[in-house]
Design a protein around this motif. Structure first.
Motif, short mmCIF file in Angstrom:
data_model
loop_
_atom_site.label_atom_id
_atom_site.label_comp_id
_atom_site.label_asym_id
_atom_site.label_seq_id
_atom_site.Cartn_x
_atom_site.Cartn_y
_atom_site.Cartn_z
N GLU A 1 37.57 35.81 39.75
CA GLU A 1 37.89 36.31 38.41
C GLU A 1 36.81 35.95 37.39
O GLU A 1 36.46 36.75 36.53
N GLU A 2 36.30 34.71 37.48
CA GLU A 2 35.30 34.25 36.51
C GLU A 2 34.17 33.51 37.23
O GLU A 2 34.41 32.51 37.91
N LYS A 3 32.97 33.99 37.07
CA LYS A 3 31.82 33.37 37.76
C LYS A 3 31.57 31.94 37.31
O LYS A 3 31.09 31.12 38.09
N GLU A 4 31.91 31.65 36.06
CA GLU A 4 31.61 30.33 35.52
C GLU A 4 32.69 29.30 35.81
O GLU A 4 32.52 28.12 35.52
N ALA A 5 33.80 29.74 36.37
CA ALA A 5 34.89 28.80 36.67
C ALA A 5 34.52 27.90 37.85
O ALA A 5 33.58 28.18 38.60
N GLU B 1 32.08 38.80 40.03
CA GLU B 1 33.30 39.23 39.35
C GLU B 1 33.58 40.69 39.68
O GLU B 1 32.68 41.43 40.07
#
Length: 215
Positions: A15-19, A39
């Protein structure tokens, strides 16, 4: 000739690359290779630019991803898929929804085994549990045996339109909206299509269409 003429890279669909995804970090460390994050909005671009990506999917988070990827061709065979964190035995239709499934790992699997299996997939091998492989083999044998319909089936123009929509992964409701007809009419057309093709469901109809329709 070189064994591989293109780079095969494992990408984590999230869902989120930075998570932060601890299990992916651990697989990366054990595998000794980076696993870039992707994503859903990057997915269509990837289809156009790179047709040799391997998608790593955490089945535990798949429900959250489904709303974002509902209209994306996840089952397209240009993508190979690897499932991790699977919590139960999947049905054959569920397995087929992941397209060119190359590996599947249950929640009980240790990281070292997952990493090793991912490495095998990167090297163009399969890493499927025996029962999963048997399910898929049984299905494809059935498809071959049932492909008795000739390529020149008497399909109407509307039925061909609906078959092409099935190839995109569209739902009955989406097909109805695209063709400006009711969902009931779509179901009626599908019934006639299945009957003419001598197939039992939309998965088998899609298989027929991939072989016989010129897109």
């Amino acid at each position: 000739m070189a064994k591989n003429i293109y780079a095969r890279t494992l990408y984590f669909l999230c869902e989120e690359k930075e998570a932060h995804y601890p299990i992916i970090d651990r697989i990366e460390e054990s595998l000794g290779l980076p696993i870039p994050r992707m994503e859903p909005q990057d997915f269509m671009l990837a289809m156009q630019q790179h047709k040799h990506k391997i998608l790593l999917i955490d089945y535990n988070n798949y429900q959250q991803l489904q709303s974002a990827i509902r209209n994306l061709p996840l089952s397209n065979n240009i993508f190979e898929t690897v499932l991790i964190n699977v919590d139960r035995r999947l049905t054959t239709n569920e397995l087929l929804s992941f397209g060119n499934l190359k590996a599947l790992f249950y929640q009980s699997e240790d990281i070292a085994k997952i990493a090793f299996g991912c490495g095998e997939v990167i090297n163009s091998q399969n890493w499927l549990p025996r029962k999963v492989a048997a399910q898929l083999l049984h299905y494809y044998r059935h498809v071959v045996d049932s492909q008795t319909s000739p390529a020149t089936v008497d399909l109407t123009t509307r039925e061909i339109q609906i078959l092409r929509s099935l190839l995109t992964g569209a739902s009955n409701n989406q097909i109805a909206e695209d063709l400006f007809i009711s969902e009931f009419t779509v179901k009626s057309h599908l019934y006639q299509i299945f009957k003419k093709l001598s197939v039992k469901n939309r998965v088998q109809a899609i298989s027929w269409a991939k072989q016989h329709l010129v897109c």
